[in-house]
Design a protein around this motif. Structure first.
Motif, PDB file in Angstrom:
ATOM      1  N   GLY A  63       7.543   4.860  -6.371  1.00  0.00           N
ATOM      2  CA  GLY A  63       7.684   4.890  -4.783  1.00  0.00           C
ATOM      3  C   GLY A  63       6.933   4.148  -3.906  1.00  0.00           C
ATOM      4  O   GLY A  63       6.870   4.559  -2.652  1.00  0.00           O
ATOM      5  N   TYR A  64       6.291   3.155  -4.442  1.00  0.00           N
ATOM      6  CA  TYR A  64       5.298   2.226  -3.460  1.00  0.00           C
ATOM      7  C   TYR A  64       6.234   1.517  -2.526  1.00  0.00           C
ATOM      8  O   TYR A  64       6.050   1.562  -1.302  1.00  0.00           O
ATOM      9  N   LYS A  65       7.166   0.874  -3.080  1.00  0.00           N
ATOM     10  CA  LYS A  65       8.125  -0.120  -2.369  1.00  0.00           C
ATOM     11  C   LYS A  65       8.877   0.819  -1.108  1.00  0.00           C
ATOM     12  O   LYS A  65       9.025   0.389   0.046  1.00  0.00           O
ATOM     13  N   GLN A  66       9.349   1.993  -1.299  1.00  0.00           N
ATOM     14  CA  GLN A  66      10.090   2.908  -0.433  1.00  0.00           C
ATOM     15  C   GLN A  66       9.146   3.451   0.518  1.00  0.00           C
ATOM     16  O   GLN A  66       9.674   3.778   1.721  1.00  0.00           O
ATOM     17  N   ASN A  67       7.845   3.702   0.106  1.00  0.00           N
ATOM     18  CA  ASN A  67       7.032   4.552   1.136  1.00  0.00           C
ATOM     19  C   ASN A  67       5.849   3.759   1.580  1.00  0.00           C
ATOM     20  O   ASN A  67       5.019   4.075   2.374  1.00  0.00           O
ATOM     21  N   ARG A  68       5.480   2.369   1.419  1.00  0.00           N
ATOM     22  CA  ARG A  68       4.489   1.615   1.863  1.00  0.00           C
ATOM     23  C   ARG A  68       4.270   1.604   3.071  1.00  0.00           C
ATOM     24  O   ARG A  68       3.251   1.305   3.643  1.00  0.00           O
ATOM     25  N   THR A  81       5.364   3.400   5.937  1.00  0.00           N
ATOM     26  CA  THR A  81       5.231   4.464   6.301  1.00  0.00           C
ATOM     27  C   THR A  81       3.799   4.985   5.964  1.00  0.00           C
ATOM     28  O   THR A  81       3.068   5.309   6.961  1.00  0.00           O
TER      29      THR A  81
END
Length: 256
Positions: free
Chosen positions: A81-86, A88
């Motif tokens: 989930g790094y790319k989706q939440n970095r 934020t």
């Protein structure tokens, strides 16, 4: 199926650790090493806990590594989930840092105001006392000596809580008796010396086994040579493991 293919299939089916969870633990509890415990890095998590997040520097470095996507779990897998939440994560981290700076400035300003007011009040009181005549008192014929203060006795609740914490440090973190005593009296334990001594005297622990488990963690995380591993186990420095020489020797011989 070959061994290599089976290993690749197993690795592909294992879900990596969550980036969001790792980032939040690193941001708010990084000084206690909770993020490294979550990633399965128990050895460095213990070291991070005992050093207070490496005096804050290690905690900051781990947070930056996590935010830049370079943090890995124990098995070397990237976080999910790094790319989706970095984006934020970066924004929230920046907001938290700014709020911390503002809060620090407000606290410093408030403390300075209180100190200045106290100094001015003391100066005014001193001037008033100097302006008033000093009354003369006759000493009493006999002055009774002050009663001796009763020795401090730790509360039973404190001792019970200290014992429970000591049992956790032994069972879950595999710490030595001396390290447990120091931890109970540190800023994270805050127990009185009497309560800490009661705890280490009444704990149920096998410190040789603790030394062996601690040696396994250090060997797995740091791959230390035998002599350096022995020195780390028996070290009595501020951040040493503080096992006795006999306990360290037992761990080394059993580990071989």
């Amino acid at each position: 199926m070959s061994t290599t293919a089976a290993t690749d299939y197993k690795s592909a089916t294992i879900t990596g650790k969550s980036f969001v969870v790792t980032w939040l633990l690193s941001l708010f509890l990084g000084g206690l090493g909770i993020d490294r415990f979550y990633l399965g890095k128990i050895g460095t998590g213990v070291l991070k806990l005992l050093t207070g997040g490496g005096f804050g520097i290690w905690a900051l470095v781990d947070l930056i590594i996590t935010l830049t996507g370079n943090q890995k779990d124990k098995h070397g897998r990237p976080l999910e989930g790094y790319k989706q939440n970095r984006k934020t994560a970066w924004i929230v981290t920046a907001i938290v840092w700014v709020l911390n700076v503002i809060l620090s400035v407000v606290m410093v300003f408030t403390l300075t105001t209180v100190v200045v007011a106290a100094v001015e009040e003391n100066e005014a009181a001193a001037e008033t006392n100097n302006a008033m005549p000093t009354p003369t008192y006759s000493a009493p014929a006999q002055a009774a000596p002050p009663a001796p203060a009763a020795p401090a006795v730790p509360k039973s609740d404190d001792r019970a809580q200290a014992l429970s914490s000591a049992q956790f440090f032994s069972d879950d973190m595999h710490m030595s008796k001396a390290a447990i005593y120091d931890q109970l009296g540190s800023e994270y334990g805050k127990y009185t010396p009497e309560a800490a001594q009661y705890a280490v005297d009444n704990i149920t622990a096998d410190y040789k086994t603790n030394a062996l488990e601690y040696a396994k963690i250090l060997q797995e995380e740091l791959s230390l040579p035998t002599e350096e591993l022995r020195e780390q186990l028996a070290s009595t420095s501020q951040y040493g493991a503080k096992f006795t020489p006999e306990e360290a020797d037992y761990a080394i011989e059993t580990l071989k």
